[in-house]
Design a protein around this motif. Structure first.
Motif, PDB file in Angstrom:
ATOM      1  N   HIS A 158       0.930  -1.265  -0.146  1.00 46.97           N
ATOM      2  CA  HIS A 158      -0.110   0.221  -0.093  1.00 46.97           C
ATOM      3  C   HIS A 158       0.867   1.181  -0.096  1.00 46.97           C
ATOM      4  CE1 HIS A 158      -3.348   2.690   0.822  1.00 46.97           C
ATOM      5  NE2 HIS A 158      -2.721   3.241   2.187  1.00 46.97           N
ATOM      6  N   ARG A 159       1.837   1.510   0.988  1.00 46.42           N
ATOM      7  CA  ARG A 159       2.836   2.618   1.052  1.00 46.42           C
ATOM      8  C   ARG A 159       3.614   2.658  -0.257  1.00 46.42           C
ATOM      9  NH1 ARG A 159       0.047   5.532   4.643  1.00 46.42           N
ATOM     10  NH2 ARG A 159      -0.354   4.050   6.446  1.00 46.42           N
ATOM     11  N   VAL A 160       4.088   1.647  -0.694  1.00 44.79           N
ATOM     12  CA  VAL A 160       4.903   1.770  -1.851  1.00 44.79           C
ATOM     13  C   VAL A 160       4.174   2.090  -3.309  1.00 44.79           C
ATOM     14  CG1 VAL A 160       6.711   0.562  -3.436  1.00 44.79           C
ATOM     15  CG2 VAL A 160       6.775   0.133  -0.899  1.00 44.79           C
ATOM     16  N   SER A 161       3.060   1.467  -3.248  1.00 45.28           N
ATOM     17  CA  SER A 161       2.049   2.134  -4.277  1.00 45.28           C
ATOM     18  C   SER A 161       1.787   3.415  -4.417  1.00 45.28           C
ATOM     19  CB  SER A 161       0.925   1.125  -4.517  1.00 45.28           C
ATOM     20  OG  SER A 161       1.039  -0.339  -4.397  1.00 45.28           O
ATOM     21  N   LEU A 162       1.631   3.959  -3.311  1.00 47.22           N
ATOM     22  CA  LEU A 162       1.271   5.506  -2.882  1.00 47.22           C
ATOM     23  C   LEU A 162       2.552   6.264  -3.563  1.00 47.22           C
ATOM     24  CD1 LEU A 162      -0.479   5.609   0.392  1.00 47.22           C
ATOM     25  CD2 LEU A 162      -1.653   5.588  -2.019  1.00 47.22           C
ATOM     26  N   MET A 163       3.588   5.710  -3.254  1.00 47.20           N
ATOM     27  CA  MET A 163       4.945   6.350  -3.632  1.00 47.20           C
ATOM     28  C   MET A 163       4.892   6.437  -4.978  1.00 47.20           C
ATOM     29  SD  MET A 163       7.344   4.845  -0.512  1.00 47.20           S
ATOM     30  CE  MET A 163       9.005   5.631  -1.384  1.00 47.20           C
ATOM     31  N   VAL A 164       4.731   5.293  -5.577  1.00 47.42           N
ATOM     32  CA  VAL A 164       4.859   5.076  -6.999  1.00 47.42           C
ATOM     33  C   VAL A 164       3.866   6.065  -7.926  1.00 47.42           C
ATOM     34  CG1 VAL A 164       4.562   3.568  -8.996  1.00 47.42           C
ATOM     35  CG2 VAL A 164       5.693   2.815  -7.052  1.00 47.42           C
ATOM     36  N   ALA A 200      10.729  -2.459  -6.706  1.00 49.24           N
ATOM     37  CA  ALA A 200      10.354  -2.899  -4.915  1.00 49.24           C
ATOM     38  C   ALA A 200       9.267  -3.771  -4.982  1.00 49.24           C
ATOM     39  CB  ALA A 200      10.520  -1.803  -4.186  1.00 49.24           C
ATOM     40  N   LEU A 201       8.289  -3.507  -5.541  1.00 51.36           N
ATOM     41  CA  LEU A 201       6.895  -4.224  -5.732  1.00 51.36           C
ATOM     42  C   LEU A 201       6.890  -5.538  -6.461  1.00 51.36           C
ATOM     43  CD1 LEU A 201       4.278  -1.157  -6.519  1.00 51.36           C
ATOM     44  CD2 LEU A 201       4.707  -2.401  -4.344  1.00 51.36           C
ATOM     45  N   GLU A 202       7.759  -5.580  -7.136  1.00 51.87           N
ATOM     46  CA  GLU A 202       8.140  -6.951  -8.015  1.00 51.87           C
ATOM     47  C   GLU A 202       8.779  -7.995  -6.823  1.00 51.87           C
ATOM     48  OE1 GLU A 202       7.141  -7.962 -10.624  1.00 51.87           O
ATOM     49  OE2 GLU A 202       5.886  -6.368 -11.719  1.00 51.87           O
ATOM     50  N   GLU A 203       9.933  -7.233  -6.518  1.00 53.68           N
ATOM     51  CA  GLU A 203      10.629  -8.045  -5.344  1.00 53.68           C
ATOM     52  C   GLU A 203       9.966  -8.582  -4.217  1.00 53.68           C
ATOM     53  OE1 GLU A 203      13.927  -5.747  -4.771  1.00 53.68           O
ATOM     54  OE2 GLU A 203      14.883  -6.045  -6.669  1.00 53.68           O
TER      55      GLU A 203
END
Length: 401
Positions: free
Chosen positions: A209-215, A244-247
């Motif tokens: 959730h957090r990384v998706s917002l950053m993207v 990062a999401l893929e990993e």
């Protein structure tokens, strides 16, 4: 070495000692008039005394051929009985005694205890019945002789039945305990897998959730930014977030999937560790004494990590040294010793800086978790020694907890 363990490892020596003791006791008892010895012994009496000694010495084979031992002692007792009556070739000083030697009591124990199958048991009961008739002499009615004869041939089989039942009970209880431990181990593994899947799901939900917002914000900034440098930085940030999401997805998949092959280190891998060390330029040899199966899985993993850490330290800090790995397996403990000679050269400073300096400390904590002890320190000859004393058995459920 405990008395019981020595008894199991040296049964022939134990049986030989028992046979000698009974032979000496029967010879002494006969010479003092406790059995068939006459007042004026002649050549026949001395020959029978030697034959009795030989018959008693057959107790050496009471485990391997118990029926043969009973047959030999029964034949000797029958021969003495016939020589006394009706042949009258021998006149005992005390006619009311039992002619059989005391060794018959121990001989009667063997066929019941060592005859494990039903067929062997039936044969043993038939032979012991005939043996009792020969010893008790019911054709010469005497309360004392019949009572002593029955006791002489009945106490052994009764004790054999008791010890055999006790042995079967202990085996059943041991098997039940091992089965319960395996079930606890499986339940612990299942609980670990469920907890790992739950943590993986929570990590995926929160971090994704957090990384998706950053993207998304980086993508919006790339579109709305007025200068090229900002757009380029936003694109790099967006690409890093996508990677990062893929990993993270791959990592979560690994956590949620149980490994197909068990790569848990075991004592079987010690030889590979030593071979790898030798191939890397540090000569090492492995010496193992005892049975590897005596070490439980938790202890085996601890042994493997001790040897691996010790060999790694030799590679870093003692170039050119020779290493000796010695492992001794016993019923109650396992001893692991890794000793290296003095280094032949100076260690590589860059290589020594790669370690955290906590290897021995971590090993000591791991050893203490299984209730063992670890000693690590320099040797007088300039080498280094890592020695661990571990219990041979550690319950799996306790280790998982």
């Amino acid at each position: 070495m405990s008395e019981g363990r020595w008894h199991r490892r040296h049964p022939i020596a134990v049986d030989t000692a028992i046979a000698l003791c009974f032979t000496l006791a029967d010879t002494a008892a006969t010479l003092t008039g406790a059995t068939w010895w006459p007042e004026r012994p002649g050549t026949l009496a001395w020959v029978l005394l030697g034959a009795q000694a030989l018959a008693c010495l057959t107790l050496v084979a009471r485990r391997r051929a118990p029926l043969t031992v009973v047959a030999v002692l029964g034949a000797f007792t029958l021969a003495v009985t016939l020589l006394i009556s009706p042949l009258d070739a021998l006149t005992p000083a005390h006619p009311g005694n039992v002619w059989a030697p005391f060794s018959t009591a121990l001989a009667a124990y063997g066929p019941v205890f060592y005859g494990r199958t039903a067929r062997n048991r039936r044969t043993a009961y038939l032979v012991l019945g005939l043996f009792t008739l020969v010893v008790a002499r019911p054709w010469e009615p005497s309360f004392t002789v019949i009572t002593v004869g029955l006791l002489r041939t009945a106490v052994g089989p009764l004790l054999a039945l008791y010890f055999d039942a006790r042995r079967r009970l202990v085996c059943a209880l041991t098997e039940r305990a091992e089965r319960a431990e395996r079930e606890r181990h499986l339940l612990a593994e299942q609980a670990c897998a469920e907890e790992r899947a739950r943590l993986a799901g929570e990590m995926h939900d929160v971090v994704t959730h957090r990384v998706s917002l950053m993207v998304l914000q980086a993508g919006a900034l790339r579109v709305t930014a007025s200068d090229e440098a900002t757009r380029r930085a936003a694109e790099e940030l967006r690409a890093a977030g996508c990677q990062a999401l893929e990993e993270l997805r791959d990592l979560v998949g690994i956590l949620r999937t149980a490994p197909e092959d068990d790569r848990t280190p075991t004592p079987d891998g010690l030889g590979a560790l030593v071979a790898e060390s030798t191939a890397a330029g540090v000569p090492a040899e492995l010496v193992e004494r005892g049975d590897r199966s005596l070490a439980s899985p938790v202890v085996g993993r601890t042994m493997y990590r001790i040897v691996r850490e010790a060999l790694t330290n030799v590679h870093k800090h003692a170039p050119g040294a020779r290493v000796a790995v010695r492992v001794e397996y016993e019923e109650s403990r396992v001893c692991v010793v890794v000793r290296n000679t003095a280094p032949a050269g100076r260690p590589d400073s860059e290589l020594t800086r790669t370690g955290s300096g906590l290897g021995i400390t971590g090993l000591r904590r791991r050893v203490e978790l299984v209730h063992g002890s670890l000693r690590a320190g320099p040797e007088p000859d300039g080498g280094f020694c890592v020695a661990a004393d571990l219990p041979a058995y550690v319950p799996t459920a306790e280790a998982v907890a």
